[in-house]
Write a protein that holds these residues in place. Structure first.
Motif, PDB file in Angstrom:
ATOM      1  N   PRO A   1       0.850  -1.197   0.000  1.00 25.40           N
ATOM      2  CA  PRO A   1       0.000   0.000   0.000  1.00 25.40           C
ATOM      3  C   PRO A   1       0.882   1.241   0.000  1.00 25.40           C
ATOM      4  CG  PRO A   1       0.025  -0.995   2.162  1.00 25.40           C
ATOM      5  CD  PRO A   1       0.787  -1.918   1.257  1.00 25.40           C
ATOM      6  N   ILE A   2       0.416   2.292  -0.617  1.00 23.83           N
ATOM      7  CA  ILE A   2       1.157   3.549  -0.647  1.00 23.83           C
ATOM      8  C   ILE A   2       0.587   4.427   0.458  1.00 23.83           C
ATOM      9  CG2 ILE A   2       1.802   5.554  -2.004  1.00 23.83           C
ATOM     10  CD1 ILE A   2       1.384   3.829  -4.504  1.00 23.83           C
ATOM     11  N   ILE A   3       1.429   4.746   1.445  1.00 30.01           N
ATOM     12  CA  ILE A   3       0.990   5.524   2.602  1.00 30.01           C
ATOM     13  C   ILE A   3       1.801   6.811   2.638  1.00 30.01           C
ATOM     14  CG2 ILE A   3       0.673   5.531   5.096  1.00 30.01           C
ATOM     15  CD1 ILE A   3       0.627   2.468   4.939  1.00 30.01           C
ATOM     16  N   THR A   4       1.261   7.846   2.050  1.00 26.74           N
ATOM     17  CA  THR A   4       1.871   9.176   2.074  1.00 26.74           C
ATOM     18  C   THR A   4       0.803  10.169   2.503  1.00 26.74           C
ATOM     19  OG1 THR A   4       1.320   9.601  -0.245  1.00 26.74           O
ATOM     20  CG2 THR A   4       3.473   8.603   0.201  1.00 26.74           C
ATOM     21  N   GLU A   5       1.195  11.420   2.715  1.00 33.74           N
ATOM     22  CA  GLU A   5       0.217  12.432   3.108  1.00 33.74           C
ATOM     23  C   GLU A   5      -0.828  12.631   2.022  1.00 33.74           C
ATOM     24  OE1 GLU A   5       1.747  16.128   4.565  1.00 33.74           O
ATOM     25  OE2 GLU A   5       3.424  15.143   5.549  1.00 33.74           O
ATOM     26  N   LYS A   6      -0.410  12.602   0.781  1.00 34.01           N
ATOM     27  CA  LYS A   6      -1.331  12.810  -0.337  1.00 34.01           C
ATOM     28  C   LYS A   6      -2.395  11.711  -0.374  1.00 34.01           C
ATOM     29  CE  LYS A   6      -1.325  13.054  -5.372  1.00 34.01           C
ATOM     30  NZ  LYS A   6      -0.470  13.056  -6.565  1.00 34.01           N
ATOM     31  N   TYR A   7      -1.974  10.467  -0.247  1.00 29.57           N
ATOM     32  CA  TYR A   7      -2.913   9.364  -0.327  1.00 29.57           C
ATOM     33  C   TYR A   7      -3.665   9.159   0.982  1.00 29.57           C
ATOM     34  CZ  TYR A   7      -0.913   8.409  -4.854  1.00 29.57           C
ATOM     35  OH  TYR A   7      -0.513   8.527  -6.152  1.00 29.57           O
ATOM     36  N   ALA A   8      -3.126   9.613   2.101  1.00 31.08           N
ATOM     37  CA  ALA A   8      -3.862   9.551   3.362  1.00 31.08           C
ATOM     38  C   ALA A   8      -5.060  10.493   3.323  1.00 31.08           C
ATOM     39  CB  ALA A   8      -2.955   9.905   4.533  1.00 31.08           C
ATOM     40  N   ALA A   9      -4.949  11.580   2.581  1.00 34.51           N
ATOM     41  CA  ALA A   9      -6.061  12.521   2.458  1.00 34.51           C
ATOM     42  C   ALA A   9      -7.227  11.910   1.682  1.00 34.51           C
ATOM     43  CB  ALA A   9      -5.589  13.797   1.781  1.00 34.51           C
ATOM     44  N   ILE A  10      -6.933  11.078   0.663  1.00 31.77           N
ATOM     45  CA  ILE A  10      -8.034  10.475  -0.095  1.00 31.77           C
ATOM     46  C   ILE A  10      -8.599   9.237   0.608  1.00 31.77           C
ATOM     47  CG2 ILE A  10      -7.206  11.394  -2.277  1.00 31.77           C
ATOM     48  CD1 ILE A  10      -6.334   8.545  -3.016  1.00 31.77           C
ATOM     49  N   ASN A  11      -7.895   8.748   1.646  1.00 30.05           N
ATOM     50  CA  ASN A  11      -8.448   7.644   2.439  1.00 30.05           C
ATOM     51  C   ASN A  11      -9.733   8.071   3.138  1.00 30.05           C
ATOM     52  OD1 ASN A  11      -6.313   6.076   1.702  1.00 30.05           O
ATOM     53  ND2 ASN A  11      -5.306   6.102   3.679  1.00 30.05           N
ATOM     54  N   GLU A  12      -9.871   9.373   3.408  1.00 32.64           N
ATOM     55  CA  GLU A  12     -11.054   9.894   4.088  1.00 32.64           C
ATOM     56  C   GLU A  12     -12.325   9.669   3.270  1.00 32.64           C
ATOM     57  OE1 GLU A  12     -10.685  11.612   7.116  1.00 32.64           O
ATOM     58  OE2 GLU A  12      -8.555  11.146   7.050  1.00 32.64           O
ATOM     59  N   VAL A  13     -12.197   9.626   1.934  1.00 31.68           N
ATOM     60  CA  VAL A  13     -13.374   9.471   1.074  1.00 31.68           C
ATOM     61  C   VAL A  13     -13.506   8.050   0.528  1.00 31.68           C
ATOM     62  CG1 VAL A  13     -13.516  11.899   0.437  1.00 31.68           C
ATOM     63  CG2 VAL A  13     -12.081  10.358  -0.909  1.00 31.68           C
ATOM     64  N   GLY A  14     -12.758   7.109   1.096  1.00 29.86           N
ATOM     65  CA  GLY A  14     -12.897   5.704   0.713  1.00 29.86           C
ATOM     66  C   GLY A  14     -12.052   5.278  -0.460  1.00 29.86           C
ATOM     67  N   LYS A  15     -10.965   5.992  -0.753  1.00 26.56           N
ATOM     68  CA  LYS A  15     -10.058   5.605  -1.828  1.00 26.56           C
ATOM     69  C   LYS A  15      -8.708   5.235  -1.227  1.00 26.56           C
ATOM     70  CE  LYS A  15     -12.181   8.451  -5.370  1.00 26.56           C
ATOM     71  NZ  LYS A  15     -11.938   9.367  -6.480  1.00 26.56           N
ATOM     72  N   TYR A  16      -8.119   4.174  -1.744  1.00 30.29           N
ATOM     73  CA  TYR A  16      -6.844   3.671  -1.224  1.00 30.29           C
ATOM     74  C   TYR A  16      -5.898   3.411  -2.375  1.00 30.29           C
ATOM     75  CZ  TYR A  16      -9.494   3.108   3.048  1.00 30.29           C
ATOM     76  OH  TYR A  16     -10.254   3.359   4.143  1.00 30.29           O
ATOM     77  N   ALA A  17      -4.604   3.670  -2.167  1.00 27.10           N
ATOM     78  CA  ALA A  17      -3.606   3.528  -3.226  1.00 27.10           C
ATOM     79  C   ALA A  17      -2.695   2.345  -2.929  1.00 27.10           C
ATOM     80  CB  ALA A  17      -2.785   4.802  -3.352  1.00 27.10           C
ATOM     81  N   PHE A  18      -2.349   1.619  -3.992  1.00 25.06           N
ATOM     82  CA  PHE A  18      -1.464   0.463  -3.895  1.00 25.06           C
ATOM     83  C   PHE A  18      -0.453   0.517  -5.025  1.00 25.06           C
ATOM     84  CE2 PHE A  18      -5.440  -0.907  -1.999  1.00 25.06           C
ATOM     85  CZ  PHE A  18      -5.028  -1.555  -0.855  1.00 25.06           C
ATOM     86  N   GLU A  19       0.748   0.029  -4.741  1.00 25.67           N
ATOM     87  CA  GLU A  19       1.700  -0.248  -5.811  1.00 25.67           C
ATOM     88  C   GLU A  19       1.420  -1.676  -6.258  1.00 25.67           C
ATOM     89  OE1 GLU A  19       6.454  -0.771  -6.569  1.00 25.67           O
ATOM     90  OE2 GLU A  19       5.818   0.532  -4.948  1.00 25.67           O
ATOM     91  N   VAL A  20       1.251  -1.860  -7.565  1.00 27.04           N
ATOM     92  CA  VAL A  20       0.856  -3.159  -8.089  1.00 27.04           C
ATOM     93  C   VAL A  20       1.850  -3.625  -9.138  1.00 27.04           C
ATOM     94  CG1 VAL A  20      -1.585  -2.793  -7.623  1.00 27.04           C
ATOM     95  CG2 VAL A  20      -0.662  -2.114  -9.819  1.00 27.04           C
ATOM     96  N   ASN A  21       1.715  -4.882  -9.512  1.00 24.43           N
ATOM     97  CA  ASN A  21       2.565  -5.459 -10.550  1.00 24.43           C
ATOM     98  C   ASN A  21       2.332  -4.711 -11.852  1.00 24.43           C
ATOM     99  OD1 ASN A  21       3.629  -7.163 -12.625  1.00 24.43           O
ATOM    100  ND2 ASN A  21       3.613  -8.839 -11.151  1.00 24.43           N
ATOM    101  N   ILE A  22       3.394  -4.487 -12.611  1.00 21.48           N
ATOM    102  CA  ILE A  22       3.331  -3.695 -13.834  1.00 21.48           C
ATOM    103  C   ILE A  22       2.436  -4.339 -14.898  1.00 21.48           C
ATOM    104  CG2 ILE A  22       5.332  -4.622 -15.041  1.00 21.48           C
ATOM    105  CD1 ILE A  22       4.852  -0.930 -14.632  1.00 21.48           C
TER     106      ILE A  22
END
Length: 95
Positions: free
Chosen positions: A7-28
């Motif tokens: 999972p990508i845990i940065t300030e930018k992506y922590a802000a979108i966690n509030e609205v139910g969106k989560y970021a992941f690094e995935v296989n290319i």
């Protein structure tokens, strides 16, 4: 093939966690259907939307005694998944 790398845990992506969106690094080579199934299986949630993007590798160089050394970082693929209303993923439970 391991679909989800981390999972990508940065300030930018922590802000979108509030609205139910989560970021992941995935296989290319992973597609949106595979990413959806992997997130649903790993975290037990319902995914409504998957958005993907590729981040190109950056050129890096440094100067040493023997001269300049140049190279490139590897390309990564990110996925932003939107969950069903009211569902959350807790990345911090094991800390």
């Amino acid at each position: 093939m391991n679909i989800l790398k981390r999972p990508i845990i940065t300030e930018k992506y922590a802000a979108i966690n509030e609205v139910g969106k989560y970021a992941f690094e995935v296989n290319i080579k992973a597609n949106k259907v595979e990413i959806r199934k992997a997130v649903e299986k790993a975290y037990g949630v319902t995914v409504t939307q998957v958005a993907t993007m590729r981040a190109l590798g950056k050129m890096k160089s440094r100067h040493t005694k023997s001269g300049a050394v140049t190279g490139q970082t590897s390309m990564i693929k990110k996925a932003i998944v939107t969950l069903k209303e009211g569902e959350v993923i807790d990345f911090y439970s094991g800390i």
